[in-house]
Design an enzyme around this catalytic site. Sequence first.
Site, PDB file in Angstrom:
ATOM      1  N   HIS A  32       0.342  -0.747   0.200  1.00  0.00           N
ATOM      2  CA  HIS A  32      -0.427  -0.148  -0.240  1.00  0.00           C
ATOM      3  C   HIS A  32       1.184   1.396   0.168  1.00  0.00           C
ATOM      4  CE1 HIS A  32      -3.367  -2.945   1.490  1.00  0.00           C
ATOM      5  NE2 HIS A  32      -3.054  -2.859   0.861  1.00  0.00           N
ATOM      6  N   THR A  33       0.515   2.064  -0.704  1.00  0.00           N
ATOM      7  CA  THR A  33       1.265   3.715  -0.675  1.00  0.00           C
ATOM      8  C   THR A  33       0.720   3.892   0.587  1.00  0.00           C
ATOM      9  OG1 THR A  33       0.994   3.663  -3.318  1.00  0.00           O
ATOM     10  CG2 THR A  33       1.745   5.665  -1.878  1.00  0.00           C
ATOM     11  N   GLN A  34       2.260   4.494   1.523  1.00  0.00           N
ATOM     12  CA  GLN A  34       1.301   4.968   2.439  1.00  0.00           C
ATOM     13  C   GLN A  34       2.550   5.727   2.837  1.00  0.00           C
ATOM     14  OE1 GLN A  34      -1.241   4.729   4.694  1.00  0.00           O
ATOM     15  NE2 GLN A  34      -1.836   2.442   4.127  1.00  0.00           N
TER      16      GLN A  34
END
Length: 260
Positions: A32-34
């Site tokens: 996930h792009t965090q």
Amino acid sequence: MDHRPQAWGRPRDDVYGAYDASYMNTNGPNQHTQSPIVTGTSVIAMKFKDGVVMAADNLASYGSLARFTDVKRIRTFADTSLIGFGGDVSDMQYLDRHLTELGIDEAYQPSAHTLNARSLHKYLSKLMYHRRSKFEPLWNHLLVAGLDEDGKPFLAAADLLGTTFTSPSLATGFGSMLAQPLMRKHVPDEASVANISREQAVEVIRECMKVLFYRDARSLDSYSLAVVTKDGVEVSETEKLEEQSWAFADRIKGYGTQTV
């Protein structure tokens, strides 16, 4: 009674077979792009009496490094709408592929109707909220421009939380602080949009892009400029800032080798 989560609401194993829990075991780490790494800065847009003008520079920064200088952050949809992307570039590419698939599906519909700008904005805002609710946000701030169902200029925004709002002029990133005051001088409210011509709107947008290049360290002097009207969409991806003046830099003290 079986209280395990895997058994909640499931049919009996002796009748329908064993419960398949394989979906609970992933083959690799969740991705996930965090923490966005490669990002694009401001997107700005402004209504005029016949449509909307939008602009975004062609830079994608790798952290503080001006790494990619030919990244187009404005795309068209169905030759009737514009989408401008601020924020993470990888999520922008995901959305671009998603919109391409959506456009193909729309093109093969038996009905002659397609998504107008208002419908497209609503669709994207629901998508952003859905991903946020899954704790997989798309780290983008979107501007959607075009014409609504009544043929009037439409401009709205959606962020990574699914928050939406509309205004005669909109900007993302530093543009919300540096460019918005300039645009609001010309279109402070919806009523004033009718007094702005296409040429005036384009000139204001060009001036805003120049101010952003002067003041935003993550911007570039080459940018894309797009105009959407009832006649369709026009996009120029090779615009350059003209008549730059850095004379004000002589008055800046305290940096580098300058002395007071």
